[in-house]
Scaffold this motif. Sequence first.
Motif, short mmCIF file in Angstrom:
data_model
loop_
_atom_site.label_atom_id
_atom_site.label_comp_id
_atom_site.label_asym_id
_atom_site.label_seq_id
_atom_site.Cartn_x
_atom_site.Cartn_y
_atom_site.Cartn_z
N HIS A 80 0.71 -1.10 -0.11
CA HIS A 80 0.15 -0.05 0.11
C HIS A 80 0.96 1.23 0.12
O HIS A 80 1.57 1.39 0.99
CB HIS A 80 -0.69 -0.04 1.16
N ILE A 81 0.94 1.98 -0.99
CA ILE A 81 1.83 3.06 -1.27
C ILE A 81 1.23 4.57 -1.02
O ILE A 81 1.71 5.39 -1.30
CB ILE A 81 2.53 3.00 -2.58
N GLY A 82 -0.33 4.66 -1.07
CA GLY A 82 -0.81 5.74 -0.94
C GLY A 82 -2.30 5.63 -1.12
O GLY A 82 -2.87 4.59 -1.06
N SER A 83 -2.90 6.69 -1.51
CA SER A 83 -4.33 6.76 -1.87
C SER A 83 -4.92 7.88 -2.78
O SER A 83 -3.91 8.73 -2.99
CB SER A 83 -5.15 6.87 -0.42
N VAL A 84 -6.04 7.91 -3.36
CA VAL A 84 -6.48 8.55 -4.35
C VAL A 84 -8.02 8.84 -4.10
O VAL A 84 -8.56 7.74 -3.69
CB VAL A 84 -6.33 8.02 -5.69
N SER A 85 -8.63 10.04 -4.40
CA SER A 85 -10.00 10.27 -4.05
C SER A 85 -10.43 11.26 -5.13
O SER A 85 -9.66 12.17 -5.24
CB SER A 85 -10.47 10.47 -2.67
N LEU A 86 -11.66 11.20 -5.57
CA LEU A 86 -12.32 12.23 -6.45
C LEU A 86 -13.51 12.84 -5.12
O LEU A 86 -13.83 11.99 -4.53
CB LEU A 86 -13.17 12.20 -7.57
N PHE A 87 -13.55 14.10 -5.00
CA PHE A 87 -14.24 14.78 -4.08
C PHE A 87 -14.68 16.11 -4.69
O PHE A 87 -14.30 16.69 -5.55
CB PHE A 87 -13.71 14.80 -2.54
N ASP A 88 -15.72 16.74 -3.71
CA ASP A 88 -16.15 18.04 -3.85
C ASP A 88 -16.79 18.06 -5.26
O ASP A 88 -16.54 18.85 -6.20
CB ASP A 88 -15.25 19.07 -3.94
N PHE A 89 -17.76 17.12 -5.61
CA PHE A 89 -18.26 16.94 -6.88
C PHE A 89 -19.37 18.04 -7.27
O PHE A 89 -20.07 18.60 -6.16
CB PHE A 89 -19.08 15.54 -7.06
N ASN A 90 -19.38 18.78 -8.36
CA ASN A 90 -20.28 19.51 -8.76
C ASN A 90 -20.87 18.89 -10.14
O ASN A 90 -20.01 19.00 -11.35
CB ASN A 90 -19.80 20.95 -9.23
N ARG A 91 -21.98 18.21 -9.78
CA ARG A 91 -22.48 17.59 -10.97
C ARG A 91 -23.06 18.39 -12.28
O ARG A 91 -23.00 18.12 -13.34
CB ARG A 91 -23.40 16.65 -10.83
N ARG A 92 -23.55 19.60 -11.76
CA ARG A 92 -23.98 20.60 -12.96
C ARG A 92 -22.99 20.80 -13.88
O ARG A 92 -23.27 20.73 -15.37
CB ARG A 92 -24.52 21.73 -12.30
N VAL A 93 -21.69 21.13 -13.48
CA VAL A 93 -20.69 21.46 -14.58
C VAL A 93 -19.56 20.33 -14.81
O VAL A 93 -18.46 20.33 -15.36
CB VAL A 93 -20.01 22.56 -13.99
N ARG A 94 -20.02 19.04 -14.27
CA ARG A 94 -19.02 17.85 -14.28
C ARG A 94 -17.81 17.98 -13.84
O ARG A 94 -16.52 17.91 -14.64
CB ARG A 94 -19.34 17.45 -15.72
N LEU A 95 -17.69 18.53 -12.75
CA LEU A 95 -16.38 19.00 -12.01
C LEU A 95 -16.03 18.22 -10.63
O LEU A 95 -17.08 18.09 -9.89
CB LEU A 95 -16.24 20.39 -11.86
N ALA A 96 -14.87 17.87 -10.61
CA ALA A 96 -14.65 17.30 -9.27
C ALA A 96 -13.08 17.49 -8.94
O ALA A 96 -12.19 17.80 -9.69
CB ALA A 96 -14.67 15.66 -8.97
N GLU A 97 -12.63 17.40 -7.52
CA GLU A 97 -11.20 17.60 -7.31
C GLU A 97 -10.60 16.32 -6.95
O GLU A 97 -11.43 15.25 -6.70
CB GLU A 97 -11.05 18.40 -6.05
N LEU A 98 -9.29 16.03 -7.46
CA LEU A 98 -8.63 14.95 -7.45
C LEU A 98 -7.53 15.07 -6.46
O LEU A 98 -6.90 16.13 -6.28
CB LEU A 98 -7.92 14.60 -8.64
N GLY A 99 -7.46 14.07 -5.18
CA GLY A 99 -6.52 14.11 -4.35
C GLY A 99 -5.69 12.84 -4.28
O GLY A 99 -6.44 11.80 -4.63
N ILE A 100 -4.31 12.87 -4.62
CA ILE A 100 -3.79 11.65 -4.67
C ILE A 100 -2.63 11.70 -3.36
O ILE A 100 -1.87 12.76 -3.31
CB ILE A 100 -2.80 11.55 -5.93
#
Length: 100
Positions: A80-100
Amino acid sequence: MIYGDIVRLRPLERADTARYVAWFADPELRSYMEQQMPFSFTQEEKWMERYLYTVSDDQPWAIEAAPSDGAPAAAQAWPHIGSVSLFDFNRRVRLAELGI
C-alpha cells in the motif's frame, strides 16, 4: 478492485489506519498536504469509520504497487503506497477535485 499493470486500487480497510497515522506523522509528507498537523490513532480511526460506513461518491481508494522482484504478482502482497480520491463533486458542470 481496479487492476492496472503496475498499480491497483482497492477500497480502504480498517487495517489501513495505522499506516495513515504513520504517513501523517511524517513532516515532509505533510508539507505537500493541506493537513499540517499529525493525526492521533483515534482521530484517524474516526475518519476511517466515516468512510467505511458512509455511501458517497468521494470514497478514497488505496493505491497498491505491483511486487517488483519478478515473482508472479498473484503470489505476493502488493504494498500500500498511497491513496486517491475524487471529491467536491459539482454534477452540474461535471467537475470534481482529485486528491492523490
